[in-house]
Design a protein around this motif. Sequence first.
Motif, mmCIF file in Angstrom:
data_model
loop_
_atom_site.group_PDB
_atom_site.id
_atom_site.type_symbol
_atom_site.label_atom_id
_atom_site.label_comp_id
_atom_site.label_asym_id
_atom_site.label_seq_id
_atom_site.Cartn_x
_atom_site.Cartn_y
_atom_site.Cartn_z
ATOM 1 N N PHE A 324 0.907 -1.130 0.127
ATOM 2 C CA PHE A 324 0.002 -0.004 0.223
ATOM 3 C C PHE A 324 0.891 1.266 -0.171
ATOM 4 C CE2 PHE A 324 -3.219 -2.940 1.307
ATOM 5 C CZ PHE A 324 -4.343 -2.639 0.677
ATOM 6 N N TYR A 325 1.908 1.242 0.599
ATOM 7 C CA TYR A 325 2.784 2.398 0.753
ATOM 8 C C TYR A 325 3.386 2.564 -0.798
ATOM 9 C CZ TYR A 325 6.098 5.912 2.369
ATOM 10 O OH TYR A 325 6.865 6.982 2.393
ATOM 11 N N ASP A 326 3.983 1.511 -1.446
ATOM 12 C CA ASP A 326 4.839 1.607 -2.649
ATOM 13 C C ASP A 326 3.943 1.745 -3.655
ATOM 14 O OD1 ASP A 326 7.221 1.397 -1.060
ATOM 15 O OD2 ASP A 326 7.627 -0.639 -1.351
ATOM 16 N N ARG A 327 2.733 0.907 -3.636
ATOM 17 C CA ARG A 327 1.966 1.024 -4.962
ATOM 18 C C ARG A 327 1.059 2.035 -5.000
ATOM 19 N NH1 ARG A 327 -0.717 1.726 -8.362
ATOM 20 N NH2 ARG A 327 -1.750 0.210 -9.802
ATOM 21 N N TRP A 328 0.377 2.437 -3.790
ATOM 22 C CA TRP A 328 -0.869 3.351 -4.062
ATOM 23 C C TRP A 328 -0.370 4.777 -3.226
ATOM 24 C CZ3 TRP A 328 -4.151 2.220 -7.309
ATOM 25 C CH2 TRP A 328 -4.133 0.934 -7.628
ATOM 26 N N GLY A 329 0.982 4.709 -2.452
ATOM 27 C CA GLY A 329 1.401 5.910 -2.038
ATOM 28 C C GLY A 329 0.285 6.590 -0.797
ATOM 29 N N LYS A 330 -0.443 5.165 -0.157
ATOM 30 C CA LYS A 330 -1.354 5.512 0.906
ATOM 31 C C LYS A 330 -0.564 5.283 2.183
ATOM 32 C CE LYS A 330 -4.674 6.232 -1.891
ATOM 33 N NZ LYS A 330 -5.750 7.596 -1.693
ATOM 34 N N GLU A 331 0.102 6.420 2.653
ATOM 35 C CA GLU A 331 1.071 6.312 3.603
ATOM 36 C C GLU A 331 0.216 6.236 5.054
ATOM 37 O OE1 GLU A 331 3.549 9.816 6.283
ATOM 38 O OE2 GLU A 331 3.912 9.576 4.018
ATOM 39 N N GLU A 332 -0.834 6.876 5.201
ATOM 40 C CA GLU A 332 -1.652 6.845 6.602
ATOM 41 C C GLU A 332 -2.481 5.359 6.617
ATOM 42 O OE1 GLU A 332 -5.518 9.052 8.770
ATOM 43 O OE2 GLU A 332 -4.678 10.087 6.885
ATOM 44 N N PHE A 333 -2.921 4.768 5.748
ATOM 45 C CA PHE A 333 -3.509 3.639 5.537
ATOM 46 C C PHE A 333 -2.440 2.597 6.058
ATOM 47 C CE2 PHE A 333 -4.842 -0.359 3.761
ATOM 48 C CZ PHE A 333 -6.218 -0.522 4.381
ATOM 49 N N ALA A 334 -1.180 2.530 5.126
ATOM 50 C CA ALA A 334 -0.230 1.888 5.215
ATOM 51 C C ALA A 334 0.469 1.649 6.720
ATOM 52 C CB ALA A 334 1.068 2.149 4.454
ATOM 53 N N GLU A 360 13.843 1.958 5.670
ATOM 54 C CA GLU A 360 14.828 2.408 5.080
ATOM 55 C C GLU A 360 15.092 2.500 3.615
ATOM 56 O OE1 GLU A 360 18.843 2.031 7.967
ATOM 57 O OE2 GLU A 360 18.143 0.200 7.103
ATOM 58 N N ALA A 361 14.433 1.467 2.894
ATOM 59 C CA ALA A 361 14.309 1.394 1.567
ATOM 60 C C ALA A 361 13.529 2.728 1.067
ATOM 61 C CB ALA A 361 13.986 0.027 1.043
ATOM 62 N N GLN A 362 12.401 2.807 1.816
ATOM 63 C CA GLN A 362 11.345 3.748 1.611
ATOM 64 C C GLN A 362 11.727 5.014 1.922
ATOM 65 O OE1 GLN A 362 8.060 2.052 3.824
ATOM 66 N NE2 GLN A 362 7.527 0.863 2.061
ATOM 67 N N GLY A 363 13.060 5.375 2.552
ATOM 68 C CA GLY A 363 13.457 6.769 2.909
ATOM 69 C C GLY A 363 12.763 7.258 4.124
ATOM 70 N N ARG A 364 12.009 6.360 4.880
ATOM 71 C CA ARG A 364 11.555 6.604 6.122
ATOM 72 C C ARG A 364 12.402 6.715 7.251
ATOM 73 N NH1 ARG A 364 5.372 5.019 6.452
ATOM 74 N NH2 ARG A 364 5.166 7.043 7.359
ATOM 75 N N PHE A 365 13.627 7.327 7.413
ATOM 76 C CA PHE A 365 14.511 7.017 8.151
ATOM 77 C C PHE A 365 14.243 7.290 9.764
ATOM 78 C CE2 PHE A 365 16.801 8.068 4.214
ATOM 79 C CZ PHE A 365 17.499 6.881 4.205
ATOM 80 N N ASN A 393 21.094 6.734 13.171
ATOM 81 C CA ASN A 393 21.131 8.061 13.630
ATOM 82 C C ASN A 393 21.792 8.960 12.687
ATOM 83 O OD1 ASN A 393 20.419 8.870 16.661
ATOM 84 N ND2 ASN A 393 21.105 6.760 16.815
ATOM 85 N N ARG A 394 22.714 8.489 11.954
ATOM 86 C CA ARG A 394 23.472 9.182 11.044
ATOM 87 C C ARG A 394 22.480 9.517 9.795
ATOM 88 N NH1 ARG A 394 28.988 7.591 7.937
ATOM 89 N NH2 ARG A 394 29.518 9.293 6.773
ATOM 90 N N SER A 395 21.588 8.451 9.518
ATOM 91 C CA SER A 395 20.574 8.769 8.445
ATOM 92 C C SER A 395 19.647 9.837 8.692
ATOM 93 C CB SER A 395 19.675 7.476 8.121
ATOM 94 O OG SER A 395 20.581 6.327 7.661
ATOM 95 N N ILE A 396 19.223 9.993 9.950
ATOM 96 C CA ILE A 396 18.408 11.054 10.497
ATOM 97 C C ILE A 396 19.352 12.489 10.781
ATOM 98 C CG2 ILE A 396 16.538 9.828 11.193
ATOM 99 C CD1 ILE A 396 17.538 9.991 14.216
ATOM 100 N N LYS A 556 24.363 6.980 -0.907
ATOM 101 C CA LYS A 556 23.841 5.529 -1.001
ATOM 102 C C LYS A 556 22.398 5.162 -1.439
ATOM 103 C CE LYS A 556 21.867 5.911 3.831
ATOM 104 N NZ LYS A 556 22.120 5.474 5.309
ATOM 105 N N GLU A 557 22.287 4.237 -1.948
ATOM 106 C CA GLU A 557 20.818 3.784 -2.229
ATOM 107 C C GLU A 557 20.715 2.432 -1.427
ATOM 108 O OE1 GLU A 557 19.357 3.988 -6.274
ATOM 109 O OE2 GLU A 557 21.528 4.253 -6.799
ATOM 110 N N ILE A 558 19.389 2.188 -1.107
ATOM 111 C CA ILE A 558 18.941 0.990 -0.235
ATOM 112 C C ILE A 558 18.028 0.263 -0.783
ATOM 113 C CG2 ILE A 558 18.027 0.181 2.008
ATOM 114 C CD1 ILE A 558 19.263 2.739 3.255
ATOM 115 N N LYS A 559 17.868 -0.962 -1.170
ATOM 116 C CA LYS A 559 17.062 -1.873 -1.727
ATOM 117 C C LYS A 559 16.906 -3.296 -0.620
ATOM 118 C CE LYS A 559 16.301 0.045 -5.715
ATOM 119 N NZ LYS A 559 14.944 0.567 -5.777
ATOM 120 N N VAL A 560 15.643 -3.598 -0.625
ATOM 121 C CA VAL A 560 15.230 -4.544 0.234
ATOM 122 C C VAL A 560 14.642 -5.749 -0.521
ATOM 123 C CG1 VAL A 560 13.871 -5.251 2.355
ATOM 124 C CG2 VAL A 560 15.216 -2.995 2.269
ATOM 125 N N PHE A 561 14.969 -7.038 -0.279
ATOM 126 C CA PHE A 561 14.334 -8.120 -0.851
ATOM 127 C C PHE A 561 13.980 -9.321 -0.237
ATOM 128 C CE2 PHE A 561 17.729 -6.137 -3.286
ATOM 129 C CZ PHE A 561 17.347 -5.970 -4.466
#
Length: 584
Positions: A324-334, A360-365, A393-396, A556-561
């Motif tokens: 829901f966060y990645d596909r529809w961008g519905k942050e509140e619902f996700a 982290e992959a979503q940038g929500r540090f 901590n460094r990411s924020i 840096k770039e972060i990917k999660v699998f």
Amino acid sequence: MKNNCTLFTLLCCCSLVFSQQHSITGTVMDEGAPLSDVDIKIANQGMVSQSDNHGRYQVDASEGDLLVYSKQGMEPIEIRVEDVTRTLNVEMFPKVKKLKNVTVAKKKWHSQKELEKDYHNNPNIVKTAFGYLDRTKATYAVRMINTNNILPGEYDLSNALRGRLAGVRVNGSFSGISSFGRGARSVFTRSGTPAIYDIDGQIFTEFPNFLDVQSIERIAVISSLFGTMRYGSFGRGGVVVINTKAGVRPPTDKNGFVIDRARLRNNIYEGDALTQENMAKNEPEYLKALTRSNSFEEAKSTFESNFDRYSFSPYFILDSYRYFYDRWGKEEFADSIIEDAYASLDNHPVHLKSLAYIYEAQGRFDKAYDTYRDVFILRPQYAQSYLDLANSNRSIKNVKRAAVLYVRYFHLLNRGLIQSDSSTFSGMIKRDFGNLLAVENIDKISKSIKKKDFAQDENLENTRLVFEWSNSEAEFELQFVNSDNRHYTWKHNLRENPLVIEKEKEHGYSSTEYFIDDLSEGPWQVNVNYLGNKSLTPTYLKATVYYDYGTKAQRKEIKVFKLGLKNVNQELFSLQKGNLIAAR
């Protein structure tokens, strides 16, 4: 002031680690076959359990205990118990000895490797979650349907099964969409309990509506109590084993024998890794249903219809949040999905780490930091906890707090309160601290820390890859393919590198790093072959790529699998001229 108190509390709690005994169950196997009479001991305490005729065992152990599995003629296996350890399905391997003047007679039984080689030429062989099975050699009945017995154009699996095998009953009919609960399609083989489904080694309890019938290679039905015993209570209604054409396709030479490409001397990559798009075909049914949704409202309705059935599963929660966060961008619902089901994640560091990776992959540090902090509280004795929280901590942009955590770690290391790993992890955390000092502006650090001791190596290559995995029991192979199409494979499994894994468990880390020095000469590709984690659950793998490492231009770039399908080489991403390209 509140933040400082929180950090102080976190750092102080490292000495408050309590161990509690809990039950651990599992199965011991040799090339997919149950192994009986295996001694399971707690190091320095003696034998506490032994595997039965079906390879099953149960043992009570505490966090930190070292379990030792031993049997005459087999290589001993050592596994350290963690806070989350509840299931340990162990694969043992024969001891290899060189003998002289020995005549080897042809044996009547076939090993798993031989069955694997014969799979494509012998229609009586089927692959299960516990290895290959030849129905002509089994001591119980196995009924089979092969691809040439399935009508061209057939789309309904229930039609492919109904009336084809004696004693097999199929209830329900195709409705065009997944159905659950009453009225759902089910297969019965011997009783009022529906059968489960073993599809290319993955276990499903619901009828596999998602399956493309034309992709099926073989179907085997096992109804015997003895034959289904290894599936535990889930298999009491029988097991329908389904092999797809894509799920079981080992590379073969002109004679039909399996080729292990990773061990070829010329290490030429043959392009045999599956894409993420192909891997998606093996996702859980609920995720397939979500993916088919054409609108947010339709997806929401699908999620709600599945919630009661799957809400207990942390993987359902993580998959749904991510979708829901990645596909529809519905942050509140996700976010509400995580909040409403946090009980299935809370107090479980493996699930929390998986969630932090996704954040982290979503940038929500900020959210990742809060989650890593919870993991730190649960695992203050783990070296990885310090590295994760410091980097978070460094990411924020709180570089001073990150520096405090690094300093605290090395202080505890110098005091002997944390064990030192002279190879992998110590080098990584030292490099991260040195990078922080070189790239960020930090006025003051502890007097006990000398900046020169953490100075960066000027010869470091400019592209750094860091891999972290949520479950420290995970076994896998990372394959790096350079621009000349040649590959190097790092084997992270008990058979190839038992000492490496034991060191990771002893010091409490689950990460490694690599540097690429010739990215400018052409693209690199990174693949992974997931081997499992001693239970039938996925593992999350985080890949962080640092460009222009050690310079002010560093990024840096972060990917999660999510790794779920086992024994299949799959693409992760490729690197080209400073850009990460995720596999599709």
